[in-house]
Design a protein around this motif. Structure first.
Motif, PDB file in Angstrom:
ATOM      1  N   GLU A 237      27.472  14.736  36.643  1.00 14.79           N
ATOM      2  CA  GLU A 237      26.973  14.213  35.478  1.00 14.79           C
ATOM      3  C   GLU A 237      26.001  15.425  34.689  1.00 14.79           C
ATOM      4  O   GLU A 237      25.822  15.272  33.555  1.00 14.79           O
ATOM      5  CB  GLU A 237      25.982  13.167  35.864  1.00 14.79           C
ATOM      6  N   ARG A 238      25.074  16.111  35.640  1.00 20.78           N
ATOM      7  CA  ARG A 238      24.263  16.982  35.059  1.00 20.78           C
ATOM      8  C   ARG A 238      25.079  18.151  34.340  1.00 20.78           C
ATOM      9  O   ARG A 238      24.301  18.758  33.398  1.00 20.78           O
ATOM     10  CB  ARG A 238      23.218  17.490  36.007  1.00 20.78           C
ATOM     11  N   ILE A 239      25.960  18.676  34.756  1.00 18.73           N
ATOM     12  CA  ILE A 239      26.492  20.023  34.253  1.00 18.73           C
ATOM     13  C   ILE A 239      26.931  19.409  32.820  1.00 18.73           C
ATOM     14  O   ILE A 239      27.054  20.544  32.184  1.00 18.73           O
ATOM     15  CB  ILE A 239      27.888  19.959  35.155  1.00 18.73           C
ATOM     16  N   ALA A 240      27.344  18.217  32.416  1.00 18.39           N
ATOM     17  CA  ALA A 240      27.650  18.040  31.337  1.00 18.39           C
ATOM     18  C   ALA A 240      26.642  18.276  30.198  1.00 18.39           C
ATOM     19  O   ALA A 240      26.829  18.008  28.958  1.00 18.39           O
ATOM     20  CB  ALA A 240      28.152  16.468  31.244  1.00 18.39           C
ATOM     21  N   HIS A 241      25.420  18.398  30.511  1.00 14.20           N
ATOM     22  CA  HIS A 241      24.393  18.472  29.603  1.00 14.20           C
ATOM     23  C   HIS A 241      23.528  19.469  29.707  1.00 14.20           C
ATOM     24  O   HIS A 241      22.466  19.782  28.699  1.00 14.20           O
ATOM     25  CB  HIS A 241      23.287  17.030  30.030  1.00 14.20           C
ATOM     26  N   VAL A 242      23.545  20.399  30.426  1.00 16.73           N
ATOM     27  CA  VAL A 242      22.861  21.549  30.722  1.00 16.73           C
ATOM     28  C   VAL A 242      23.244  22.967  31.028  1.00 16.73           C
ATOM     29  O   VAL A 242      24.546  22.696  31.344  1.00 16.73           O
ATOM     30  CB  VAL A 242      21.695  21.373  31.971  1.00 16.73           C
ATOM     31  N   PRO A 243      22.935  24.128  30.547  1.00 18.11           N
ATOM     32  CA  PRO A 243      23.312  25.285  30.829  1.00 18.11           C
ATOM     33  C   PRO A 243      23.838  25.466  32.152  1.00 18.11           C
ATOM     34  O   PRO A 243      22.825  25.114  33.033  1.00 18.11           O
ATOM     35  CB  PRO A 243      22.522  26.372  30.370  1.00 18.11           C
ATOM     36  N   THR A 244      24.882  25.828  32.556  1.00 17.35           N
ATOM     37  CA  THR A 244      25.395  26.032  34.148  1.00 17.35           C
ATOM     38  C   THR A 244      25.862  27.306  34.037  1.00 17.35           C
ATOM     39  O   THR A 244      27.019  27.748  33.539  1.00 17.35           O
ATOM     40  CB  THR A 244      26.058  24.932  34.403  1.00 17.35           C
ATOM     41  N   VAL A 245      25.643  28.079  35.339  1.00 24.43           N
ATOM     42  CA  VAL A 245      26.571  29.265  35.711  1.00 24.43           C
ATOM     43  C   VAL A 245      26.838  29.094  37.165  1.00 24.43           C
ATOM     44  O   VAL A 245      25.985  28.830  37.979  1.00 24.43           O
ATOM     45  CB  VAL A 245      25.505  30.471  35.629  1.00 24.43           C
TER      46      VAL A 245
END
Length: 245
Positions: A237-245
Motif C-alpha cells: 500500500e505505501r510503496i504506491a504513494h511514496v518514493p521507494t528505493v
C-alpha cells in the motif's frame, strides 16, 4: 539435518518421524522455510528446530559483528543513519532478521536506539521507559531561562520476528547479551510463524513496524524479500504513494 538429531534425543517417536520427513525434503534440495510450511511439525520439535536456527545465526552474527567493531571506519549503514538523522529526530528501522547487526552498526556510529527495552546488562521490555531513556533537558540562555525536554536523535528499531537477545520467563520479557537460559524469542520459519507474531513482544514490534511503514515519507529496502505476511500488506500500500528505493 546434522544438528537437530543431536538435540532431539528426548523427543517422542512421532516428532522424530516428522523430522525424518523434513530431513528428506532438505536433502532433496527444498528450502527450510518452504519445508516447514508444508510439513506438520509438533511443538516440541519446533522448539528444537528453533534452537538450532538460533545457534546457526549466532555463529554467523559473531563473525559479522567482529568485522564491524574492528573496522577503522564507520560502516556504510552507520553513515546512512547519521545522514538521515540530520533531517529528523528519529529514524524508523524495521528488520525481520534475528541478529543484532543493526544495533551494532548504530553503536559503532554513536547512534542511540529505542528498542522497546530499558536497562543495560539485562533490559526489561517496556516501550514507554525505552523512549524515556532518550529524553534530554534543554535550558535556554538569558533572562527568564526556561527548560524544555526533547528527544535525542535515535533510531526506532522494530524486530517483528524477534531477536537473539530476547528471552521470556514467568511472563516477563528481557533483552540481554548474557545467556539467560531458556529459548530465545525468535519467530522461526514454520506453521506457527503467523501465530507467534501475535504474542508479546512480537505483536508490539509488528504493530510499530506497520505504523512506521504507514506513516513513512519514503522507503529504503536493503536485502528484503517482500514475502513476509506480517508486513507485506502495509508495504504494498505505501510503496504506491511514496518514493521507494
Amino acid at each position: 539435518v546434522a544438528e537437530v538429531p543431536l538435540r532431539s534425543g528426548a523427543l517422542p517417536s512421532g516428532s522424530l518421524a516428522s523430522w525424518r520427513e523434513v530431513a528428506e525434503a532438505l536433502d532433496a534440495g527444498r528450502g527450510l522455510e518452504e519445508t516447514l510450511l508444508t510439513v506438520s511439525v509438533p511443538e516440541d520439535l519446533a522448539v528444537v528446530v528453533t534452537e538450532a536456527i538460533a545457534d546457526c545465526v549466532l555463529a554467523a552474527e559473531q563473525r559479522a559483528i567482529a568485522g564491524v567493531l574492528t573496522d577503522t571506519s564507520i560502516s556504510a549503514f552507520g553513515r546512512l543513519m547519521l545522514f538521515a538523522l540530520q533531517g529528523t529526530p528519529a529514524l524508523d528501522v524495521v528488520t525481520t532478521n534475528y541478529d543484532r547487526l543493526v544495533e551494532v552498526h548504530a553503536a559503532r556510529a554513536g547512534v542511540r536506539v529505542d528498542s522497546t527495552f530499558y536497562g543495560h546488562t539485562v533490559g526489561r521490555f517496556d516501550p514507554l521507559l525505552s523512549r524515556e531513556e532518550l529524553l534530554q533537558m534543554q535550558r535556554s540562555s538569558g533572562r527568564g531561562r526556561k527548560s524544555s525536554v526533547s528527544q535525542r536523535a535515535h533510531i526506532r528499531l522494530s524486530k517483528p520476528h524477534g531477536s537473539l537477545d530476547w528471552y521470556s520467563r514467568d511472563n516477563q520479557h528481557y533483552r540481554s547479551d548474557l545467556p539467560l537460559g531458556g529459548s530465545r524469542r525468535i519467530v522461526a520459519p514454520g506453521g506457527n510463524k503467523y501465530r507467534l507474531g501475535y504474542e508479546v513482544p512480537f505483536d508490539v514490534h509488528r504493530a510499530r513496524a506497520n505504523e512506521a511503514i504507514d506513516k513513512a515519507s519514503a522507503l529504503l529496502f536493503i536485502g528484503y524479500g517482500f514475502n513476509d505476511d506480517h508486513l507485506q500488506t502495509h508495504i504494498v500500500e505505501r510503496i504506491a504513494h511514496v518514493p521507494t528505493v
